[in-house]
Design an enzyme around this catalytic site. Sequence first.
Site, PDB file in Angstrom:
ATOM      1  N   LYS A 153      36.195  49.889  36.540  1.00 38.69           N
ATOM      2  CA  LYS A 153      35.845  50.528  37.809  1.00 38.69           C
ATOM      3  C   LYS A 153      35.731  52.038  37.591  1.00 38.69           C
ATOM      4  O   LYS A 153      34.768  52.497  36.987  1.00 38.69           O
ATOM      5  CB  LYS A 153      36.848  50.120  38.885  1.00 38.69           C
ATOM      6  CG  LYS A 153      36.768  48.618  39.198  1.00 38.69           C
ATOM      7  CD  LYS A 153      37.738  48.176  40.250  1.00 38.69           C
ATOM      8  CE  LYS A 153      37.535  46.731  40.669  1.00 38.69           C
ATOM      9  NZ  LYS A 153      37.468  45.740  39.574  1.00 38.69           N
ATOM     10  N   HIS A 155      41.891  49.369  42.037  1.00 35.67           N
ATOM     11  CA  HIS A 155      41.101  50.133  42.998  1.00 35.67           C
ATOM     12  C   HIS A 155      41.793  51.445  43.378  1.00 35.67           C
ATOM     13  O   HIS A 155      41.650  51.927  44.513  1.00 35.67           O
ATOM     14  CB  HIS A 155      40.818  49.291  44.239  1.00 35.67           C
ATOM     15  CG  HIS A 155      39.833  48.203  44.008  1.00 35.67           C
ATOM     16  ND1 HIS A 155      38.470  48.404  44.068  1.00 35.67           N
ATOM     17  CD2 HIS A 155      40.008  46.898  43.672  1.00 35.67           C
ATOM     18  CE1 HIS A 155      37.843  47.267  43.798  1.00 35.67           C
ATOM     19  NE2 HIS A 155      38.754  46.347  43.550  1.00 35.67           N
ATOM     20  N   SER A 191      41.372  45.430  47.786  1.00 31.86           N
ATOM     21  CA  SER A 191      39.953  45.577  47.464  1.00 31.86           C
ATOM     22  C   SER A 191      39.016  45.176  48.588  1.00 31.86           C
ATOM     23  O   SER A 191      37.890  45.672  48.650  1.00 31.86           O
ATOM     24  CB  SER A 191      39.624  44.767  46.204  1.00 31.86           C
ATOM     25  OG  SER A 191      39.856  43.386  46.414  1.00 31.86           O
TER      26      SER A 191
END
Length: 400
Positions: A245, A216, A188
């Site tokens: 996310k 991610h 990340s």
Amino acid sequence: MTQSTNTAFYDRISAELTDIDAQGLTKPERVIASRQGPVISVNGRDVLNFCANNYLGLAGDERVTQAGIRAMEKWGAGTASVRFICGTLEIHKELERAVADYLGFEDAILFAAAFDANGGIFEPLFTEADAIVSDSLNHASIIDGVRLCKAKRYRFATSDMADLEAQLKQARADGAREIIIATDGAFSMDGYIAKLKDIRALADQYGALIMVDDCHATGFMGDKGRGSYAHCGVEVDFVTGTFGKALGGAMGGFICAKANVVALLKQRARPYLFSNALAPAVCGSSLEAIRIAAGEEGDALRKQLFANAARFRSAMTEAGFTLQPGEHPIIPVMLGDAKLAQDMAARMLELGVYVIGFSFPVVPRGQARIRTQMSAAHTFEQIDAAVAAFIQAGKELGVI
């Protein structure tokens, strides 16, 4: 004990905060007065947003929002309990099935946060007879999860396959029953993608399992956005991820694995057993985000996302900034000094671009940066405007 007898404690806390600020390490919390998106309202004005993990641009999407509202209208605010007592709703089972099917696993288990997923995966599955071999740059939640487990711990230098093999050899020599390799799928702070093909080969050679944190990567890496392992063309044993996310931007985490592994986690994983069930609104929004990500619209969003990343990376490199290399939509602008990173972020906000300076302990000392993150919702015009602001601030602060 009276308040006066605790003066030394509170003085120490104040002194520590003062020291953090003096080093330029204070992390400000800026208040946003709008939905998440490529443009947000901060301090009474609209600014371009280049620091959210909103990869597919779905966090403020009206369809995702309305799906959450419909779920809340049907199921209420929440279960007011943990699932094994009185907390499993039909929508929880629906979301578990949806994310498992999307990512290609037999089953899934939900958590209140992805941090809890990583905190809960190791301890129920591995004992002092086993070994965990962990990448040195793994997310803090993996580190904490490993600490909660009694398995022997080994660490390899990030993406260093020779070091990984050395640690696997040592774990085998030490008599480990089971070995699990734990790694971020995409790191990340740097945007590096794990060398999962090489890790898979070594895991096969030494009889090890593989756990990947794909927070991610889920939703936008690999075929249909299934994640880093799909991007690298390999299979892994466990995937942890988030709905906070690309898959809607709310909160909540999951573990995907074989059905018997999920069954055991539901009996033994402490963050699952002792935390309230995921809120229905989050489940509804996440289901809609998965639907979008898994379809043709998801393909188009992923294409736009990586086109945006390529445009920003090319323009910033041409302007003279030092970037971390890679292909990921996380694009760190390396500055080195913590105070410089904070000053740069503050100046960028004045210029109408919302970014955040990252410094120790989030990144190693001396590697302070502004971590920019592209979204499919950004336009080329917005990216060009952000680059122009970086150039102006960079010249003013002596960065370029």
